[in-house]
Write a protein that holds these residues in place. Structure first.
Motif, short mmCIF file in Angstrom:
data_model
loop_
_atom_site.label_atom_id
_atom_site.label_comp_id
_atom_site.label_asym_id
_atom_site.label_seq_id
_atom_site.Cartn_x
_atom_site.Cartn_y
_atom_site.Cartn_z
N GLN A 18 -70.27 84.97 -47.68
CA GLN A 18 -70.42 86.11 -46.75
C GLN A 18 -69.08 86.79 -46.51
OE1 GLN A 18 -72.39 85.56 -42.91
NE2 GLN A 18 -73.30 83.66 -43.68
N ALA A 22 -65.39 90.80 -46.85
CA ALA A 22 -64.60 91.24 -45.69
C ALA A 22 -63.09 91.15 -45.93
CB ALA A 22 -64.96 90.39 -44.47
N ASP A 87 -56.10 92.26 -40.13
CA ASP A 87 -57.55 92.05 -40.04
C ASP A 87 -57.74 90.54 -39.92
OD1 ASP A 87 -58.31 94.77 -40.44
OD2 ASP A 87 -57.90 94.54 -42.58
N SER A 116 -58.13 94.48 -36.51
CA SER A 116 -59.50 94.07 -36.23
C SER A 116 -59.56 92.56 -36.10
CB SER A 116 -60.45 94.53 -37.35
OG SER A 116 -60.17 93.83 -38.55
N ALA A 118 -62.63 89.68 -36.63
CA ALA A 118 -64.02 89.32 -36.96
C ALA A 118 -64.20 87.86 -36.61
CB ALA A 118 -64.30 89.56 -38.44
N VAL A 120 -65.99 84.33 -37.01
CA VAL A 120 -66.66 83.52 -38.03
C VAL A 120 -67.03 82.20 -37.37
CG1 VAL A 120 -66.41 82.40 -40.27
CG2 VAL A 120 -65.18 84.54 -39.80
N ASP A 124 -74.29 79.32 -34.54
CA ASP A 124 -74.49 80.09 -33.31
C ASP A 124 -75.71 79.49 -32.62
OD1 ASP A 124 -75.17 81.91 -31.32
OD2 ASP A 124 -74.81 83.67 -32.58
N ALA A 133 -70.30 88.47 -30.03
CA ALA A 133 -71.18 88.18 -31.17
C ALA A 133 -70.33 87.87 -32.39
CB ALA A 133 -72.08 89.38 -31.45
N ALA A 134 -70.80 86.94 -33.20
CA ALA A 134 -70.11 86.61 -34.45
C ALA A 134 -70.56 87.56 -35.54
CB ALA A 134 -70.42 85.16 -34.84
N GLN A 135 -69.62 87.98 -36.36
CA GLN A 135 -69.94 88.85 -37.49
C GLN A 135 -70.38 88.02 -38.70
OE1 GLN A 135 -67.09 89.45 -35.48
NE2 GLN A 135 -68.45 90.91 -34.50
N TYR A 136 -69.94 86.77 -38.78
CA TYR A 136 -70.28 85.89 -39.91
C TYR A 136 -70.74 84.55 -39.34
CZ TYR A 136 -67.71 89.55 -42.18
OH TYR A 136 -67.29 90.79 -42.59
#
Length: 173
Positions: A18, A22, A87, A116, A118, A120, A124, A133-136
């Motif tokens: 995933q 990114a 990032d 940024s 993100a 991970v 969850d 919220a988690a993006q991954y």
């Protein structure tokens, strides 16, 4: 959502897959002690990131620190790269209330302003108290009331997700 616990070892390569899309030249990874550091230590080489892995202990940044105190041996935060303009992939093991992630972001901004961040997470479990919220995500799980989802690491380094009694009551993870 499911109540059957997946194999953590199977989730790691799927999570790395995933994340591959990114990765940018400005990407760097930071794992949160302890379980998030274990996950990050496994993901980092799979992603071929150029900068060394950063590790963070957010104990002193928790919003319940004054009430709970320090219940573990604090680890030293080590971020071996410039945070400014990066990032960042912030890695944790289990996302629950969102308070750990909030504390981590507060500490990160003491090091600079990333371009940024993100999130991970290996798992969850829902139950957010903050708008985080988690993006991954490796897996979305339902955890029964009164139980806590923990990542364990065996002496051989193998990771596993386990349910245990939550003796802390409502204290946020």
């Amino acid at each position: 959502m499911t109540s059957k616990l997946p194999d953590a070892e199977t989730l790691l390569p799927a999570l790395a897959a995933q994340l591959k899309s990114a990765i940018t030249p400005a990407s760097a990874m930071i794992g949160l002690h302890t379980g998030g550091a274990w996950v990050a230590e496994r993901l980092h080489p799979l992603l071929g990131l150029k900068d060394p892995l950063g590790l963070m202990d957010i104990a002193f940044y928790r919003d319940d620190y004054s009430k709970e105190g320090l219940k573990h041996d604090p680890k030293k935060t080590r971020i071996p790269f410039e945070v400014e303009g990066r990032d960042l992939l912030l890695v944790d093991d289990v996302l629950y209330t969102g308070r750990t992630v909030r504390a981590a972001m507060n500490e990160l901004f003491d090091y600079g302003r990333p371009r940024s961040i993100a999130l991970v997470v290996l798992a969850d479990r829902g139950g957010r108290q903050l708008p985080i919220a988690a993006q991954y995500v490796g897996a979305h799980l339902e955890v029964p009331a009164g139980k806590r989802l923990r990542l364990k690491r065996a002496v051989n380094g193998r990771l596993s997700l386990e349910l245990e009694e939550d003796e802390r009551g409502q204290r946020a993870e």
